[in-house]
Design a protein around this motif. Structure first.
Motif, PDB file in Angstrom:
ATOM      1  N   VAL A 274     -85.860 -89.719-121.986  1.00  0.00           N
ATOM      2  CA  VAL A 274     -87.154 -89.440-122.611  1.00  0.00           C
ATOM      3  C   VAL A 274     -87.753 -88.263-121.847  1.00  0.00           C
ATOM      4  O   VAL A 274     -88.511 -88.440-120.897  1.00  0.00           O
ATOM      5  N   PRO A 275     -87.424 -87.046-122.237  1.00  0.00           N
ATOM      6  CA  PRO A 275     -87.811 -85.886-121.425  1.00  0.00           C
ATOM      7  C   PRO A 275     -89.277 -85.520-121.593  1.00  0.00           C
ATOM      8  O   PRO A 275     -89.927 -85.889-122.575  1.00  0.00           O
ATOM      9  N   VAL A 276     -89.786 -84.771-120.618  1.00  0.00           N
ATOM     10  CA  VAL A 276     -91.119 -84.203-120.713  1.00  0.00           C
ATOM     11  C   VAL A 276     -91.040 -82.997-121.646  1.00  0.00           C
ATOM     12  O   VAL A 276     -90.382 -82.000-121.336  1.00  0.00           O
ATOM     13  N   CYS A 277     -91.690 -83.088-122.803  1.00  0.00           N
ATOM     14  CA  CYS A 277     -91.668 -82.010-123.785  1.00  0.00           C
ATOM     15  C   CYS A 277     -93.002 -81.271-123.865  1.00  0.00           C
ATOM     16  O   CYS A 277     -93.115 -80.286-124.599  1.00  0.00           O
ATOM     17  N   GLY A 278     -93.996 -81.766-123.147  1.00  0.00           N
ATOM     18  CA  GLY A 278     -95.282 -81.096-123.100  1.00  0.00           C
ATOM     19  C   GLY A 278     -95.954 -81.386-121.770  1.00  0.00           C
ATOM     20  O   GLY A 278     -95.786 -82.473-121.203  1.00  0.00           O
ATOM     21  N   VAL A 279     -96.702 -80.409-121.257  1.00  0.00           N
ATOM     22  CA  VAL A 279     -97.419 -80.565-119.991  1.00  0.00           C
ATOM     23  C   VAL A 279     -98.863 -80.139-120.207  1.00  0.00           C
ATOM     24  O   VAL A 279     -99.130 -79.052-120.735  1.00  0.00           O
ATOM     25  N   ALA A 280     -99.801 -80.993-119.833  1.00  0.00           N
ATOM     26  CA  ALA A 280    -101.227 -80.658-119.835  1.00  0.00           C
ATOM     27  C   ALA A 280    -101.663 -80.542-118.377  1.00  0.00           C
ATOM     28  O   ALA A 280    -101.540 -81.508-117.610  1.00  0.00           O
ATOM     29  N   LEU A 281    -102.129 -79.364-117.985  1.00  0.00           N
ATOM     30  CA  LEU A 281    -102.484 -79.110-116.592  1.00  0.00           C
ATOM     31  C   LEU A 281    -103.917 -79.576-116.336  1.00  0.00           C
ATOM     32  O   LEU A 281    -104.882 -78.958-116.806  1.00  0.00           O
ATOM     33  N   CYS A 282    -104.048 -80.672-115.606  1.00  0.00           N
ATOM     34  CA  CYS A 282    -105.350 -81.243-115.250  1.00  0.00           C
ATOM     35  C   CYS A 282    -105.606 -80.977-113.767  1.00  0.00           C
ATOM     36  O   CYS A 282    -105.857 -81.891-112.984  1.00  0.00           O
ATOM     37  N   CYS A 283    -105.489 -79.743-113.357  1.00  0.00           N
ATOM     38  CA  CYS A 283    -105.518 -79.378-111.945  1.00  0.00           C
ATOM     39  C   CYS A 283    -106.594 -78.327-111.718  1.00  0.00           C
ATOM     40  O   CYS A 283    -107.089 -77.698-112.668  1.00  0.00           O
ATOM     41  N   PRO A 284    -106.963 -78.081-110.459  1.00  0.00           N
ATOM     42  CA  PRO A 284    -107.910 -77.000-110.171  1.00  0.00           C
ATOM     43  C   PRO A 284    -107.380 -75.663-110.668  1.00  0.00           C
ATOM     44  O   PRO A 284    -106.161 -75.443-110.764  1.00  0.00           O
ATOM     45  N   ALA A 285    -108.290 -74.744-110.978  1.00  0.00           N
ATOM     46  CA  ALA A 285    -107.915 -73.463-111.583  1.00  0.00           C
ATOM     47  C   ALA A 285    -106.917 -72.692-110.740  1.00  0.00           C
ATOM     48  O   ALA A 285    -106.010 -72.034-111.268  1.00  0.00           O
ATOM     49  N   GLU A 286    -107.048 -72.767-109.402  1.00  0.00           N
ATOM     50  CA  GLU A 286    -106.156 -71.982-108.553  1.00  0.00           C
ATOM     51  C   GLU A 286    -104.711 -72.479-108.591  1.00  0.00           C
ATOM     52  O   GLU A 286    -103.786 -71.750-108.222  1.00  0.00           O
ATOM     53  N   GLU A 287    -104.494 -73.734-109.065  1.00  0.00           N
ATOM     54  CA  GLU A 287    -103.142 -74.287-109.137  1.00  0.00           C
ATOM     55  C   GLU A 287    -102.471 -74.008-110.476  1.00  0.00           C
ATOM     56  O   GLU A 287    -101.273 -74.194-110.626  1.00  0.00           O
ATOM     57  N   VAL A 288    -103.258 -73.567-111.463  1.00  0.00           N
ATOM     58  CA  VAL A 288    -102.714 -73.404-112.811  1.00  0.00           C
ATOM     59  C   VAL A 288    -101.538 -72.431-112.863  1.00  0.00           C
ATOM     60  O   VAL A 288    -100.483 -72.758-113.435  1.00  0.00           O
TER      61      VAL A 288
END
Length: 730
Positions: free
Chosen positions: A633-647
């Protein structure tokens, strides 16, 4: 080695490859035709003291000598007849550390006579669950290794030697893989990894050489029958046919039912001749149309029983051959024959062999004649949707169907095979059609799918695809019947002139079926307003062809440095009351193929192929699960919920390893909490990301979320022809 030795044929054909003047063998080979030995390319390289995966075609083979251990120790000279070095899936040369490759074959032409004792051996199909045997390159009888065939991948036969005292080790390369029950060579040992070994299927040998442009001298193996060489499909059908139908009466009965199911009236054949010495029951194989004669002979019951009526070697093999030739000559003939054969199978082993053969040898037509007729009848019901819509919904990376009629669509989809997995995509499309059809037709299509999947051994896998189809149909009912209609695509390749708001660009447009509508290139940088004016005119033309409820897609191809460009907020149509904002009128996504790593291209394709069964990862730091290859069951989408500098860093990782969809917040004048992304995608699936972002841009949010959402949505294909992603002035 006595005359009753079950391995006598392969031992007489087993060759050993030596370096001149040295006693030990570097690997093995097999005599498949008079004067022609097949071995591994890397064994030839080892003998010549070259790197295992050297690609260059060797010249003179003065250092190489061939012997046939079972018939004597005399060393024979050889020349290279055909060369197919080991290569990766992308066509690049294989290298040390690779665990799988294609090719790695060499044909040697003997310059000396091996003598009458060295005899070519026949080849046959490989089937899972059966034992097979291999010998060390020297051919020593005590070096025999027993292996169990676990299955066949896209390139190799997979073998396990856990039950053998002698595993396959270095030096077995080039050894023939011997099926004792068939008395046939079914593969060529090519590699090993621990207790697991691999072989090239014998059924693929000719095709592999011919695809590489190598001329093959003579037949690869002993040809069957009086009608000349058989095609690979017919050769693979012979194995299970001969195993299941052991009497002429059984063969005649199946042949009659086979012709009846094909609904084929064979053309009249010649009058049967019954003169002595004709071991084929008088069938005139000299006629111009041998296949018509085959049908006539079978229909007339001309199944040879041999001189003693026992169906022994003289008659029965020729009759079986006629039957498989007819099966390969008629539409849906091969799967029809195999389905009937499965009904006659007596053991689970025979059933498994037939099922494996059905999936392997019928790449273009896996339906039986009866299944095909029943399917077309069911799809003729007026409640079944347009096949183009069903295929677009069912197959994220499928063929672009040109025909709006089901008979043509079925023919195209039956030929289509996914790169990963073995579930026929026609069955998946039928499930999506059933989910949207009327109740009566839906039940009929469901029963049809279940019967076909059960025959192919895919009943459990069908349940997953059925669940996805029903979920899709339920979502379509919730959002209205036209919301998921296919839409045209406009692609914009963008190059910014350094330090300015001027751009060079290329515009491409295609309609909802993928047919080109427009293509233009502007090499000289112009102001953004000029770009938007031309883009606006193109979008106005394109939207005139959109079906009700569909939203045209605008794909922006940019460099990695421009991923935060707020193209979705650009106004392409100035108007005091109703300004045209790109991200609100169109589904805008970013694409940046330059950030995809070549080593992960297969993974990108795999994730895209299983988009509907993959998962969405909410990432606030580097997560190893995003980089996992080949996950069920692979990761097919990523939502970045991180601080802006980590994006930038986390976005680059996800894109490099082949995640199709990546969602993030662009830098804003006022900070937006990363948890807002988490709230937005809560409960969503990866394939929903484009629509979810589009709908969020339509809704004004006080914190500016709607203006700062950015999404990369990137399939492995669909790149414009001139995708340079560099400055056109260079």
């Amino acid at each position: 080695m006595g005359p009753d030795d079950p391995d006598r044929p392969v031992k007489l054909a087993h060759a050993a490859l030596h370096r001149a003047g040295e006693p030990l063998a570097f690997g093995g080979g097999v005599l498949l035709a008079p004067g022609t030995v097949l071995t591994c390319a890397h064994v030839v390289n080892q003998v010549l003291d070259r790197p295992d995966f050297a690609q260059e075609r060797p010249g003179a083979l003065d250092l190489l000598a061939v012997s046939f251990p079972a018939t004597g120790r005399r060393r024979l000279r050889a020349a290279l007849a055909a060369w197919l070095p080991a290569r990766r899936a992308d066509g690049s040369p294989a290298a040390e550390g690779d665990v799988e490759w294609s090719g790695d074959l060499a044909l040697l032409r003997l310059l000396d006579d091996p003598g009458p004792a060295a005899l070519p051996v026949g080849t046959g199909p490989c089937h899972a669950g059966r034992p097979a045997y291999a010998w060390f390159g020297s051919g020593a009888p005590s070096s025999i290794a027993a292996v169990l065939v676990q299955g066949v991948t896209e390139r190799w036969i997979v073998l396990d030697s856990t039950g053998s005292a002698q595993p396959v080790v270095g030096g077995y390369s080039g050894s023939p893989l011997w099926d004792r029950a068939q008395r046939r060579v079914v593969g060529l040992v090519v590699s090993r990894s621990g207790l697991r070994a691999f072989a090239v299927p014998a059924a693929d040998l000719r095709e592999l050489f011919e695809e590489a442009g190598e001329a093959v001298p003579g037949p690869l193996g002993v040809e069957d029958g009086a009608h000349g060489p058989m095609d690979p499909v017919a050769r693979q059908l012979l194995g299970p046919l001969r195993s299941v139908l052991t009497t002429p009466e059984a063969l005649a009965d199946l042949a009659g039912r086979f012709l009846a199911e094909l609904e084929a009236e064979p053309e009249p054949g010649p009058e049967p001749a019954t003169g002595p010495g004709d071991d084929r029951a008088g069938v005139d194989v000299g006629a111009n149309d041998a296949r018509a004669d085959d049908a006539a002979a079978i229909d007339a019951g001309a199944i040879d029983a041999g001189a003693d009526g026992s169906g022994a070697d003289a008659g029965f093999p020729a009759s079986a051959e006629r039957l498989v030739r007819l099966a390969t000559a008629r539409p849906h003939g091969a799967p029809t024959l195999l389905a009937l054969l499965a009904g006659a199978a007596r053991t689970q082993e025979q059933q498994s062999w037939i099922a494996t053969t059905a999936l392997r040898v019928c790449p273009e037509q896996f339906l039986t004649a009866a299944e095909h007729r029943e399917l077309l009848t069911l799809l003729a019901d007026g409640t079944v949707p347009d096949p183009r819509r069903c295929a677009a919904e069912a197959l994220p990376l499928g063929p672009d169907l040109e025909q709006a009629h089901w008979p043509e669509a079925v023919a195209e989809l039956e030929r289509y095979r996914p790169r990963y997995g073995r579930f026929p995509q026609l069955l998946r499309t039928v499930e999506f059609a059933a989910a949207a059809a009327g109740p009566g037709t839906a039940r009929g299509l469901g029963a049809w799918s279940e019967a076909v999947a059960k025959r192919l051994g895919l009943a459990e896998i069908l349940l997953e695809h059925r669940a996805q189809a029903r979920e899709s149909a339920e979502r379509a009912r919730e959002r209205g019947p036209q919301r998921g209609a296919p839409a045209p695509v406009v692609q914009v390749q963008l190059w910014r002139a350094t330090g300015t708001e001027h751009f060079s660009y290329a515009l491409h447009a295609a309609d909802a079926r993928g047919r080109p509508l427009h293509r233009s290139v502007r090499d000289t940088p112009v102001p953004r307003s000029r770009l938007l004016a031309e883009l606006g005119a193109l979008l106005e033309e394109v939207t005139g062809q959109v079906e009700p409820g569909a939203v045209p897609v605008v794909e922006w191809f940019v460099t990695g440095e421009e991923l935060d460009l707020a193209v979705d907020q650009w106004v392409y149509r100035p108007d005091e009351l109703f300004p045209g904002v790109l991200g609100q009128d169109f589904l805008c996504v970013m694409r940046s193929p330059e950030l995809r790593r070549a080593a992960f291209r297969p993974e990108h394709r795999y994730r895209w192929q299983v988009l509907r069964s993959g998962r969405l990862a909410l990432v606030d730091r580097q997560d190893p699960v995003v980089q996992q290859r080949g996950a069920p069951v692979p990761v097919c989408g990523v939502a970045l919920c991180c601080p802006a500098e980590e994006v930038p860093r986390l976005r680059a990782i996800a894109l490099a390893v082949g995640v199709p969809g990546v969602l993030w917040l662009r830098p804003a004048d006022h900070a937006i909490p990363p948890d807002r992304v988490r709230e937005l995608v809560h409960g969503a699936a990866p394939y929903q990301l484009p629509r979810l972002v589009y709908e969020a841009r339509l809704t004004e949010s006080p914190d500016g979320l709607h203006r700062n959402l950015a999404l990369v949505w990137d399939s492995p294909d669909g790149h414009p022809e001139t995708l340079g992603l560099g400055d056109p002035r260079d």
